[in-house]
Design a protein around this motif. Structure first.
Motif, PDB file in Angstrom:
ATOM      1  N   ILE A  80     -25.828 -36.159  61.487  1.00 17.13           N
ATOM      2  CA  ILE A  80     -24.816 -37.128  61.046  1.00 17.13           C
ATOM      3  C   ILE A  80     -23.648 -36.403  60.387  1.00 17.13           C
ATOM      4  CG2 ILE A  80     -24.362 -39.011  59.405  1.00 17.13           C
ATOM      5  CD1 ILE A  80     -27.245 -39.996  60.040  1.00 17.13           C
ATOM      6  N   ILE A  81     -23.922 -35.440  59.514  1.00 14.48           N
ATOM      7  CA  ILE A  81     -22.862 -34.664  58.850  1.00 14.48           C
ATOM      8  C   ILE A  81     -22.040 -33.901  59.884  1.00 14.48           C
ATOM      9  CG2 ILE A  81     -22.424 -32.701  57.306  1.00 14.48           C
ATOM     10  CD1 ILE A  81     -24.797 -33.747  55.593  1.00 14.48           C
ATOM     11  N   LEU A  82     -22.679 -33.301  60.863  1.00 16.74           N
ATOM     12  CA  LEU A  82     -21.993 -32.555  61.912  1.00 16.74           C
ATOM     13  C   LEU A  82     -21.068 -33.467  62.721  1.00 16.74           C
ATOM     14  CD1 LEU A  82     -21.652 -29.852  63.397  1.00 16.74           C
ATOM     15  CD2 LEU A  82     -23.551 -30.535  64.861  1.00 16.74           C
ATOM     16  N   VAL A  83     -21.544 -34.672  63.063  1.00 21.69           N
ATOM     17  CA  VAL A  83     -20.718 -35.628  63.811  1.00 21.69           C
ATOM     18  C   VAL A  83     -19.502 -36.037  62.987  1.00 21.69           C
ATOM     19  CG1 VAL A  83     -20.682 -37.994  64.726  1.00 21.69           C
ATOM     20  CG2 VAL A  83     -22.567 -36.464  65.289  1.00 21.69           C
ATOM     21  N   ILE A  84     -19.677 -36.300  61.699  1.00 21.54           N
ATOM     22  CA  ILE A  84     -18.556 -36.679  60.828  1.00 21.54           C
ATOM     23  C   ILE A  84     -17.537 -35.546  60.753  1.00 21.54           C
ATOM     24  CG2 ILE A  84     -17.914 -37.182  58.425  1.00 21.54           C
ATOM     25  CD1 ILE A  84     -20.550 -38.799  58.242  1.00 21.54           C
ATOM     26  N   VAL A  85     -17.998 -34.316  60.572  1.00 27.18           N
ATOM     27  CA  VAL A  85     -17.085 -33.167  60.502  1.00 27.18           C
ATOM     28  C   VAL A  85     -16.324 -33.014  61.819  1.00 27.18           C
ATOM     29  CG1 VAL A  85     -17.009 -30.644  60.344  1.00 27.18           C
ATOM     30  CG2 VAL A  85     -18.345 -31.957  58.690  1.00 27.18           C
ATOM     31  N   LEU A  86     -17.002 -33.150  62.940  1.00 29.82           N
ATOM     32  CA  LEU A  86     -16.337 -33.058  64.246  1.00 29.82           C
ATOM     33  C   LEU A  86     -15.283 -34.153  64.407  1.00 29.82           C
ATOM     34  CD1 LEU A  86     -19.266 -32.116  66.652  1.00 29.82           C
ATOM     35  CD2 LEU A  86     -17.325 -30.692  65.987  1.00 29.82           C
ATOM     36  N   LEU A  87     -15.588 -35.370  63.971  1.00 31.17           N
ATOM     37  CA  LEU A  87     -14.606 -36.452  64.037  1.00 31.17           C
ATOM     38  C   LEU A  87     -13.380 -36.141  63.186  1.00 31.17           C
ATOM     39  CD1 LEU A  87     -16.777 -39.701  63.936  1.00 31.17           C
ATOM     40  CD2 LEU A  87     -15.313 -38.915  65.798  1.00 31.17           C
ATOM     41  N   PHE A  95     -12.198 -33.228  62.345  1.00 32.91           N
ATOM     42  CA  PHE A  95     -11.400 -32.133  62.892  1.00 32.91           C
ATOM     43  C   PHE A  95     -10.882 -32.395  64.307  1.00 32.91           C
ATOM     44  CE2 PHE A  95     -13.557 -29.744  59.504  1.00 32.91           C
ATOM     45  CZ  PHE A  95     -12.433 -29.229  58.887  1.00 32.91           C
ATOM     46  N   THR A  96     -11.258 -33.492  64.920  1.00 32.91           N
ATOM     47  CA  THR A  96     -10.724 -33.813  66.244  1.00 32.91           C
ATOM     48  C   THR A  96      -9.874 -35.077  66.180  1.00 32.91           C
ATOM     49  OG1 THR A  96     -12.778 -34.945  66.829  1.00 32.91           O
ATOM     50  CG2 THR A  96     -12.550 -32.665  67.548  1.00 32.91           C
ATOM     51  N   ILE A  97     -10.504 -36.220  66.046  1.00 29.57           N
ATOM     52  CA  ILE A  97      -9.769 -37.484  66.042  1.00 29.57           C
ATOM     53  C   ILE A  97      -8.888 -37.615  64.802  1.00 29.57           C
ATOM     54  CG2 ILE A  97     -10.015 -39.996  65.933  1.00 29.57           C
ATOM     55  CD1 ILE A  97     -12.532 -39.700  67.612  1.00 29.57           C
ATOM     56  N   PRO A 109       1.761 -40.376  62.966  1.00 32.23           N
ATOM     57  CA  PRO A 109       0.791 -40.467  64.054  1.00 32.23           C
ATOM     58  C   PRO A 109      -0.664 -40.393  63.589  1.00 32.23           C
ATOM     59  CG  PRO A 109       1.577 -38.233  63.893  1.00 32.23           C
ATOM     60  CD  PRO A 109       2.310 -39.033  62.826  1.00 32.23           C
ATOM     61  N   ASN A 110      -0.879 -40.260  62.296  1.00 30.52           N
ATOM     62  CA  ASN A 110      -2.216 -40.026  61.752  1.00 30.52           C
ATOM     63  C   ASN A 110      -3.007 -41.310  61.533  1.00 30.52           C
ATOM     64  OD1 ASN A 110      -2.113 -37.063  61.306  1.00 30.52           O
ATOM     65  ND2 ASN A 110      -0.325 -37.658  60.104  1.00 30.52           N
ATOM     66  N   TYR A 111      -4.315 -41.159  61.401  1.00 33.82           N
ATOM     67  CA  TYR A 111      -5.207 -42.271  61.085  1.00 33.82           C
ATOM     68  C   TYR A 111      -5.299 -42.476  59.575  1.00 33.82           C
ATOM     69  CZ  TYR A 111      -6.711 -42.492  65.912  1.00 33.82           C
ATOM     70  OH  TYR A 111      -6.733 -42.645  67.268  1.00 33.82           O
ATOM     71  N   ALA A 112      -4.439 -41.798  58.839  1.00 30.83           N
ATOM     72  CA  ALA A 112      -4.398 -41.910  57.379  1.00 30.83           C
ATOM     73  C   ALA A 112      -3.002 -42.357  56.958  1.00 30.83           C
ATOM     74  CB  ALA A 112      -4.728 -40.570  56.734  1.00 30.83           C
ATOM     75  N   SER A 113      -2.925 -43.119  55.875  1.00 26.66           N
ATOM     76  CA  SER A 113      -1.626 -43.505  55.335  1.00 26.66           C
ATOM     77  C   SER A 113      -1.159 -42.422  54.360  1.00 26.66           C
ATOM     78  CB  SER A 113      -1.722 -44.851  54.625  1.00 26.66           C
ATOM     79  OG  SER A 113      -2.611 -44.758  53.521  1.00 26.66           O
ATOM     80  N   PHE A 114       0.143 -42.414  54.069  1.00 29.15           N
ATOM     81  CA  PHE A 114       0.728 -41.447  53.136  1.00 29.15           C
ATOM     82  C   PHE A 114       1.576 -42.212  52.138  1.00 29.15           C
ATOM     83  CE2 PHE A 114       4.205 -38.544  51.902  1.00 29.15           C
ATOM     84  CZ  PHE A 114       3.463 -37.540  51.346  1.00 29.15           C
ATOM     85  N   LYS A 115       1.433 -41.867  50.861  1.00 27.03           N
ATOM     86  CA  LYS A 115       2.171 -42.551  49.792  1.00 27.03           C
ATOM     87  C   LYS A 115       2.775 -41.504  48.875  1.00 27.03           C
ATOM     88  CE  LYS A 115       1.577 -46.133  46.301  1.00 27.03           C
ATOM     89  NZ  LYS A 115       0.638 -47.065  45.683  1.00 27.03           N
TER      90      LYS A 115
END
Length: 193
Positions: free
Chosen positions: A29-36, A38-40, A79-85
C-alpha cells in the motif's frame, strides 16, 4: 504431551504468518501511494502568460506625470492535482536589468487543475527610462522590451490532507510594439517544494 507442543508450535507459526502478511500488505500500500505521488501527482510547473491592458491609452511619456501605469492581466494555469495559496507579494518589471516598476499581487488561491486571471498595475517610473541611453533608440525602433520577475511563496494543498511549503519563480519577457499598439509575452515558471 507431544501433540500439545505441536499445537502451540503451529499456533505460533500461524500468528507469525498473519503478521508477515499484514506487514507485506502495508508495504505494498505504501509503495502504491509513493508511486502515485511521483507519477500522477508529480508537481508540474504552472503555465503563465502576461497580457498588457489598454495599450491604446498607455502614455509612457506623459508631460504631467513621472509614473506611467501599465495594466496587466496575468493568466496562470495550474496543471497540478494540488491547489496553491499565497499571501500578498510583488513582481518587478525591469528594463535592461533595471527595476522600473513594482506590480503587487494580493493574497490568492489557485485551485487544482484550473486557470486563473490576476489583474494588477505596474506603475512605471519614467525617469529611470529617460536616463537610459538605449531607451530613445528603442522607442524610435517602435519596440519596447521589458522583463518581469516574481518569487511567490505559499503553500500547496493536496486533497486537503497534505500541505507543503512551495515557491513559484516566474520570469517573463514582454515586448510592447508601440507602432502596432500590441504586445507579446513569453514566460517561464518553476515550482519548488
Amino acid at each position: 504431551m507431544a501433540s500439545k507442543d505441536l499445537r502451540i508450535h503451529l499456533s505460533k507459526n500461524h500468528n507469525l504468518i498473519k503478521i508477515c502478511l499484514g506487514v507485506s500488505a502495508l508495504l505494498i500500500i505504501i509503495l502504491v501511494i509513493v508511486l502515485l505521488i511521483f507519477t500522477i501527482f508529480k508537481p508540474r510547473n504552472p503555465t503563465v502568460s502576461v497580457h498588457p491592458l489598454h495599450l491604446e491609452h498607455f502614455q509612457l511619456l506623459s508631460p504631467n506625470s513621472s509614473i506611467a501605469p501599465l495594466g496587466l492581466v496575468i493568466t496562470i494555469e495550474n496543471p497540478n492535482y494540488a491547489s496553491f495559496k499565497h499571501g500578498n507579494c510583488s513582481g518587478y518589471v525591469k528594463y535592461r536589468g533595471i527595476v522600473i516598476a513594482e506590480a503587487p499581487f494580493g493574497a490568492r488561491s489557485y485551485p487544482a487543475r484550473s486557470t486563473t486571471n490576476v489583474t494588477t498595475t505596474a506603475d512605471i517610473e519614467t525617469a529611470k527610462l529617460i536616463n537610459d541611453p538605449n531607451f530613445w533608440s528603442d522607442i524610435a525602433g517602435g519596440v519596447f522590451n521589458l522583463t518581469s520577475e516574481a518569487k511567490i511563496s505559499g503553500k500547496v494543498s493536496m486533497i486537503k490532507i497534505i500541505r507543503l511549503k512551495a515557491k513559484i519563480y516566474l520570469s517573463c519577457g514582454i515586448s510592447l510594439n508601440i507602432t502596432a499598439v500590441n504586445a507579446t509575452s513569453s514566460c517561464m515558471s518553476k515550482l519548488k517544494l
